[in-house]
Design an enzyme around this catalytic site. Structure first.
Site, PDB file in Angstrom:
ATOM      1  N   ASP A 144       0.815  -1.215   0.000  1.00 11.12           N
ATOM      2  CA  ASP A 144       0.000   0.000   0.000  1.00 11.12           C
ATOM      3  C   ASP A 144       0.846   1.261   0.000  1.00 11.12           C
ATOM      4  OD1 ASP A 144      -0.765  -0.210   3.578  1.00 11.12           O
ATOM      5  OD2 ASP A 144       1.111   0.053   2.488  1.00 11.12           O
ATOM      6  N   ARG A 146       7.093  -0.553  -2.870  1.00 13.65           N
ATOM      7  CA  ARG A 146       6.942  -1.041  -4.249  1.00 13.65           C
ATOM      8  C   ARG A 146       8.200  -0.785  -5.060  1.00 13.65           C
ATOM      9  NH1 ARG A 146       0.874   0.819  -4.843  1.00 13.65           N
ATOM     10  NH2 ARG A 146      -0.094  -1.201  -4.575  1.00 13.65           N
ATOM     11  N   CYS A 165       3.018  29.367   1.808  1.00 21.11           N
ATOM     12  CA  CYS A 165       2.182  30.550   2.066  1.00 21.11           C
ATOM     13  C   CYS A 165       0.692  30.223   2.020  1.00 21.11           C
ATOM     14  CB  CYS A 165       2.534  31.675   1.102  1.00 21.11           C
ATOM     15  SG  CYS A 165       2.667  31.143  -0.597  1.00 21.11           S
ATOM     16  N   CYS A 171      14.534   4.559 -18.613  1.00 17.10           N
ATOM     17  CA  CYS A 171      14.142   4.346 -17.222  1.00 17.10           C
ATOM     18  C   CYS A 171      15.348   4.499 -16.314  1.00 17.10           C
ATOM     19  CB  CYS A 171      13.546   2.945 -17.061  1.00 17.10           C
ATOM     20  SG  CYS A 171      13.113   2.565 -15.357  1.00 17.10           S
TER      21      CYS A 171
END
Lengths: 636, 348
Positions: A118, A123, A174, A452
């Site tokens: 989760d 992961r 801010c 990648c």
């Protein structure tokens, strides 16, 4: 002649009973998955989960019962599964998969790894371990009615990190401190306020860019931001304010915490400071209110005088779903501050409280403070139930979605074990059928992405930052760990001398932490080699020096689309953007310390369309500073 | 039956609120209350039945009645997770009772060992929803006819190897609500003109929209006339699973059981034969269903039961809670392709 064992061809059934598989996570998906694996005929299963059982798990994590609350999920899951298949060989680990014990060799023991996680950090980590070990990985996730499964195989498919995922939505300082316009801004503020009051925080302040930061929770400032560029009428004034804040502002900030302590956490004094005095201060920054509705300060005494007895509507709803009147939240604020104070007192000197949505006074405090602030800024107040969802990053979850996804995981697993990788698919579960009547949509897997930064043969990235203002510890924690998913990075400078900048061995390079990158001769065009040996991962980083980054942005990865958070997936039929985890969801994270998350699922790519833009988002990556002692931090 | 919601206790207990928290956050408190007032009958505790039982019990219905005349065999222990390995020879519904009850003590779970065919009409009429698995076509048609006219929601489902389906008949007028985002007038930014001075509407606020859907009977759904021009034209877009279902239901009627791995050879042959007969009798092309399916429709595959049981379970929840658009009226799952389609079959 085809021979069947149950539904399966005999060869497949045989290989199931001999192979070893790893299930990472024993929660919503994990419980369903374990059940399916065991019933399908898998005999050697290892399951790992660091978590313990909570009562809110019981609506779907069916291997657990009320009597198991507090116990290890992995352990109880194993015991329950053995009940309906005593001959299965199940090993349970109550541990984090990121523990270095689970090295590449460990992963090589398995024919298949299935994630039931989760959160993105885990992961990313499992993705790298499976790439390093060259073991097929089945990824999955769910949220509400939606779910997704996909297969990751080195060299054949995209890895988990091939496609950039939207990072955690954060808000500009801010907005949180001066000009909140949505309930979530007020909730984030309230959580920062909690940390501000109840844990070690600011003491020594550092100048960084145009903002002043406190130690450790620099990004969790709550008092008015005098350096807000919007507040200034002209640049000189902004500069003057910034300088002024160095003197007045930071002293004020230090005083806020010290002051709170010194008044003994007097709730009414605190109330008046936060909800009256600070608001009145904001009102003096009149440019902010030219086009916005100005905030209305609250006065405790006045509110008390006007308080009407709360009509007790027993009603048919949950108590938590009631929205109280303003005085109700004043009282709640008072009550929770008092409770928290006594909790701190009980713990003694140097005590700290960590915010937890399931801790009633902590949740009460955030409910009250957020609502008071919402009221001040003319927003409709919200129930504790709703605030808990936002503050706690709760993702609703049900048994059926997890059951479907877990079933799909096993079906993909069977294809892998049959050597039919080319028939594996990414499958998306929708809430409603699409135009082609599909509720479950299988998609062909994409090949690995050539660029990648994880699975390419020699991964490389370019990072834009200011070498004079970025500290080594910032590089380690915010860039290498948080952004690039390393767990224990080692960094060398490619300067011909192989200077070691960061060592994963504890203590070895601690002295470098608060030094700036430029102190090591790092400048525009420098190259750094970052390794995570556990993940068997090397990343080459090209440094692009710049003095010119957006406010609140401390670094950029060149080639990334600018951070845009997708719109929160509400009850719509189909969404193009499903988020990656509670911590990374479209609901912005309100705490970087919260480890427990509640269900998440994956990034959906549809023909590589980019994420829908949310025009109001501005990323706010905040500089992280080293922990230093109260009075011995560097002075700038 | 659903109209009797008014009688239920209005208060949700602390225990329920804590346990159902994550689903209340999804489908809301009203839906949870309706579930909490519903009684469901589940026929058949094979692999699919067990999944549906689990899903409905976890969802928090008022009562779930399990009805199954079959005995526990070695195969049943492999097929489902509610039956203890020591229960061989016992009645399947009764053997599943204990574990089913453990899933959620707040639900009243009952078990009966009778054949559904032997139950009088009255028996079925005491429920708000009826879910039939492992049943013959005739029984399903009969029960559907009996129940849907009384506004009792009817569901059917089965798993055959890698294939599975579910069917629903929610009556001629099924009322439900859908949650839609409230349409916010322009001016959402934080630095706009005078509009911004008014109190903000939370862009996440939603509103409930009432809708109605109409369903046909199972009989009508199965007896579509494929000889009409319209039907023939739609064949191209028709999932072949529909025809596969006819084949498997016929096998079940003729043999009194489903295809059995122990008699793979003869059952395969029979399946091919029935396929030919069925397609011919429906007046559709024999090419629609190739021989391929034959070796993949034996036994109930656990992951397929999980998928079909998940979808079916959620449809029951939706119907009882009267929230969200129901799938209309079939869902077909092909576990080999990972395809799950929803399609309507009935009088056009």
């Amino acid at each position: 002649m085809v021979q069947l064992v149950g539904s399966l061809r005999k060869e497949l059934a045989d290989s199931l009973s001999s192979c070893r598989v790893l299930v990472v996570g024993a929660g919503g998906i994990g419980c369903e998955l374990l059940k399916n694996l065991v019933l399908t005929g898998f005999k050697n299963i290892e399951v790992i989960d660091l978590d313990t059982i909570d009562v809110s798990n019981l609506n779907r994590q069916f291997l657990f019962q009320k009597k198991h609350v507090g116990k290890s999920k992995a352990q109880v899951a194993k015991e329950s599964a053995l009940q309906f298949c005593p001959t299965a060989n199940i090993t349970a680990y109550h541990d984090s998969i990121m523990n270095p014990d689970y090295n590449v060799e460990f992963f090589r023991n398995f024919m298949l790894v299935m994630n039931a996680l989760d959160n993105r950090a885990a992961r990313n980590h499992v993705n790298r371990m499976c790439l390093a070990a060259d073991i097929p990985l089945i990824e999955s996730g769910t949220a509400g009615y939606l779910g997704q499964v996909t297969v990751i195989k080195k060299g054949l498919t995209e890895c988990y990190e091939c496609q950039p995922k939207p990072s955690q939505k954060t808000f500009p300082g801010c907005t949180i401190r001066n000009t909140p316009s949505e309930p979530i801004h007020c909730i984030v503020w309230a959580k920062y306020l909690f940390n501000w009051l109840c844990s070690r925080g600011h003491c020594v302040l550092y100048l960084c860019g145009s903002q002043l930061f406190g130690e450790e929770d620099a990004d969790q400032e709550v008092s008015p931001d005098t350096a807000d560029p919007e507040a200034a009428w002209n640049p000189e004034e902004a500069a003057a304010r910034a300088t002024a804040s160095e003197k007045d502002g930071d002293i004020k900030r230090v005083s806020t915490k010290e002051w709170a302590r010194s008044t003994g956490y007097d709730s009414i004094k605190l109330f008046n400071k936060l909800f009256k005095d600070d608001i009145m201060y904001l009102l003096t920054m009149d440019k902010l209110w030219k086009k916005r509705k100005a905030p209305l300060p609250l006065d405790w005494q006045q509110l008390e005088n006007h308080a009407r007895p709360q009509e007790d509507s027993p009603g048919s709803g949950l108590k938590d779903q009631q929205v109280l009147g303003i005085w109700g939240y004043c009282k709640l604020f008072q009550h929770s501050v008092e409770t928290l104070r006594s909790q701190l007192e009980q713990k003694g000197d140097g005590a700290e409280l960590v915010w937890d949505k399931d801790d009633p006074p902590a949740m009460d405090f955030v409910t009250a403070a957020a609502n008071l602030r919402m009221h001040i800024f003319s927003m409709n107040m919200k129930s504790r139930f709703d605030i808990k969802s936002m503050a706690g990053n709760i993702i609703p979850a049900i048994a059926t979605t997890n059951a479907v996804i877990a079933g799909l995981i096993v079906l993909e697993g069977l294809k892998i074990l049959s050597g039919e990788l080319e028939s594996c698919r990414s499958i998306f579960l929708n809430k409603c059928p699409n135009l082609r009547k599909k509720l479950l949509v299988p998609c062909v897997l994409d090949p690995p992405s050539a660029n990648c930064y994880v699975c390419a043969s020699k991964p490389e990235v370019t990072v834009k930052l200011n070498v004079h203002k970025s500290m080594v510890v910032f590089l380690q924690d915010k860039i290498l760990k948080e952004r690039f998913g390393m767990v224990a990075p080692d960094v060398q400078i490619e300067d011909g001398k192989g200077t070691i900048l960061i060592s994963s061995e504890e203590g070895e390079t601690e002295a470098n932490n608060s030094k700036f990158l430029s102190d090591f001769g790092i400048r525009n065009g420098s190259r750094l080699q970052a390794d995570d040996f556990l993940q068997d991962y090397t990343l080459l980083i090209n440094v692009l020096h710049t003095e010119d980054l957006e406010k609140d942005v401390e670094f950029e990865v060149v080639g990334d689309a600018p951070d845009k958070a997708p719109p929160p997936p509400s009850n719509q039929e189909e969404t193009n953007s499903i988020t990656n985890g509670n911590k990374d969801s479209a609901q912005p994270s309100t705490s970087s310390k919260e480890m427990k998350t509640d269900g998440c699922f994956m990034w959906r790519q549809r023909k590589k369309k980019s994420v829908q833009e949310n025009p109001c988002t501005r990323p706010s990556v905040v500089l992280f500073l080293p922990k230093t002692d109260l009075c011995t931090g560097p002075n700038i | 039956m659903i109209d009797m919601i008014e009688k239920e206790e209005p208060i949700i207990s602390e225990e329920e609120a804590a346990q159902y928290d994550r689903q209340i956050r999804l489908w809301g408190l009203d839906a949870q209350k309706r579930l909490r007032g519903s009684r469901v009958l589940l026929v058949g505790l094979g692999g699919l039945g067990a999944e549906v039982a689990k899903n409905l019990i976890l969802a928090g219905v008022k009562g779930l009645t399990l009805l199954d005349h079959e005995q526990v065999t070695e195969e049943s222990c492999r097929a489902q997770f509610l039956v203890p390995v020591t229960a061989r020879g016992q009645n399947r519904a009764q053997a599943s009772l204990e574990r089913a009850q453990y899933l959620n003590p707040m639900v009243e779970v009952r078990a009966y060992p009778d054949r559904p065919e032997d139950k009088p009409d009255d028996f079925f009429l005491q429920f708000d929803a009826v879910c039939l698995t492992g049943c013959s076509r005739d029984l399903m048609v009969r029960v559907d006819q009996l129940c849907s006219q009384r506004n009792i929601k009817v569901f059917c489902g089965d798993v055959y190897g890698y294939y599975g389906y579910m069917f629903s008949d929610l009556g001629k007028e099924h009322h439900y609500v859908e949650e839609k985002p409230k349409t916010v007038k322009p001016a959402q930014g934080s630095s706009d003109g005078p509009e911004a001075k008014k109190a903000k509407i939370d862009p996440n606020e939603t509103t409930m929209v009432k809708k109605t859907a109409s369903f046909c009977s199972l009989k009508e759904a199965l007896e579509v006339d494929w000889t009409s021009e319209k039907a023939k034209a739609s064949l191209k877009r028709t999932p072949v699973d529909y025809f596969l279902l006819h084949v498997l239901l016929k096998f079940r009627t003729d043999k009194g059981r489903d295809p059995d791995p122990q008699s793979f050879a003869e059952d395969s042959q029979l399946l091919r034969q029935i396929r030919d007969d069925v397609l011919e009798s429906l007046a559709v092309s024999g090419d629609l269903l190739s021989d391929d399916f034959v070796s993949y429709c034996f036994s109930e595959m656990s992951p397929v039961c999980a998928v079909v049981g998940g979808v079916l379970g959620q449809e029951v929840v939706k119907a009882l809670s009267q929230r969200d658009a129901p799938h209309r009226n079939f869902f077909f799952f092909d576990g080999r392709k990972g395809n799950g389609v929803v399609d309507y079959f009935g009088p056009n």
